[in-house]
Design a protein around this motif. Structure first.
Motif, PDB file in Angstrom:
ATOM      1  N   GLY A 118      42.569  38.761  56.752  1.00  0.00           N
ATOM      2  CA  GLY A 118      41.681  39.823  56.288  1.00  0.00           C
ATOM      3  C   GLY A 118      41.443  39.750  54.791  1.00  0.00           C
ATOM      4  N   TRP A 119      42.480  39.438  54.036  1.00  0.00           N
ATOM      5  CA  TRP A 119      42.330  39.322  52.580  1.00  0.00           C
ATOM      6  C   TRP A 119      41.453  38.123  52.227  1.00  0.00           C
ATOM      7  CZ3 TRP A 119      43.844  35.513  49.084  1.00  0.00           C
ATOM      8  CH2 TRP A 119      43.704  35.855  47.737  1.00  0.00           C
ATOM      9  N   SER A 162      47.720  46.994  50.099  1.00  0.00           N
ATOM     10  CA  SER A 162      46.596  47.714  50.691  1.00  0.00           C
ATOM     11  C   SER A 162      46.793  48.114  52.150  1.00  0.00           C
ATOM     12  CB  SER A 162      45.323  46.871  50.574  1.00  0.00           C
ATOM     13  OG  SER A 162      45.475  45.671  51.288  1.00  0.00           O
ATOM     14  N   LEU A 163      47.727  47.495  52.858  1.00  0.00           N
ATOM     15  CA  LEU A 163      47.897  47.795  54.274  1.00  0.00           C
ATOM     16  C   LEU A 163      49.133  48.660  54.512  1.00  0.00           C
ATOM     17  CD1 LEU A 163      47.120  44.335  55.878  1.00  0.00           C
ATOM     18  CD2 LEU A 163      45.614  46.300  55.664  1.00  0.00           C
ATOM     19  N   VAL A 209      39.818  43.331  52.992  1.00  0.00           N
ATOM     20  CA  VAL A 209      40.596  44.250  52.171  1.00  0.00           C
ATOM     21  C   VAL A 209      40.493  43.775  50.731  1.00  0.00           C
ATOM     22  CG1 VAL A 209      42.206  44.988  53.968  1.00  0.00           C
ATOM     23  CG2 VAL A 209      42.732  42.984  52.623  1.00  0.00           C
ATOM     24  N   GLU A 212      47.043  39.757  58.457  1.00  0.00           N
ATOM     25  CA  GLU A 212      46.811  40.541  57.237  1.00  0.00           C
ATOM     26  C   GLU A 212      46.269  39.676  56.103  1.00  0.00           C
ATOM     27  OE1 GLU A 212      51.198  39.463  57.495  1.00  0.00           O
ATOM     28  OE2 GLU A 212      49.736  40.358  58.840  1.00  0.00           O
ATOM     29  N   PRO A 243      47.697  42.217  50.972  1.00  0.00           N
ATOM     30  CA  PRO A 243      48.164  43.030  52.097  1.00  0.00           C
ATOM     31  C   PRO A 243      49.372  43.906  51.792  1.00  0.00           C
ATOM     32  CG  PRO A 243      47.669  40.828  52.840  1.00  0.00           C
ATOM     33  CD  PRO A 243      47.536  40.820  51.358  1.00  0.00           C
TER      34      PRO A 243
END
Length: 130
Positions: free
Chosen positions: A69-70, A82-83, A75, A66, A79
């Motif tokens: 991804g940031w 947003s997740l 995103v 996660e 995380p």
């Protein structure tokens, strides 16, 4: 880590120069491994710069998915915001075990004795005459 080690050795963690460079930046959060994530400034494309200060050795496999991804702008927000929450069937991310005694070694690997199963009938050796 010793004071001299933290000044000169980047591979054991963040150096003093890195910590001085964090002045004026925003701490965005920490993960379960203790890594700290920062954001501040803009890159040449106008995107915010994001980076991680590792808790311990600098090993990119220690960044959870996660936060990966940031870091890579997949995103927009951290995380936690947003997740969706993790599903019960999801496993925790594991660090890269290559080079340790916990590394995956298939049957036939030299570390496992170097013996593999005999080739089956679907294998035919190539020969230049044929």
């Amino acid at each position: 880590m010793s004071i001299l080690g933290s000044i000169f050795t980047w591979w054991n963690g963040a150096t003093w120069g890195t910590h001085l460079g964090l002045r004026g930046k925003t701490k965005m959060g920490t993960d379960s491994l203790g890594n700290v994530y920062w954001q501040g400034g803009k890159d040449t494309a106008g995107n915010p710069r994001r980076w991680v200060i590792y808790n311990g050795a600098n090993d990119a496999s220690r960044v959870p998915p996660e936060w990966h991804g940031w870091l890579h702008h997949q995103v927009a927000d951290v995380p936690d915001k947003s997740l969706p929450p993790p599903r019960r069937w999801e496993k925790e991310a594991a660090a890269n075990m290559t080079g340790t005694s916990f590394a995956y070694r298939p049957r036939g690997a030299l570390e496992e004795g170097g013996r593999r199963a005999a080739a089956t009938g679907d294998y035919e050796a190539w020969s230049p005459e044929g």
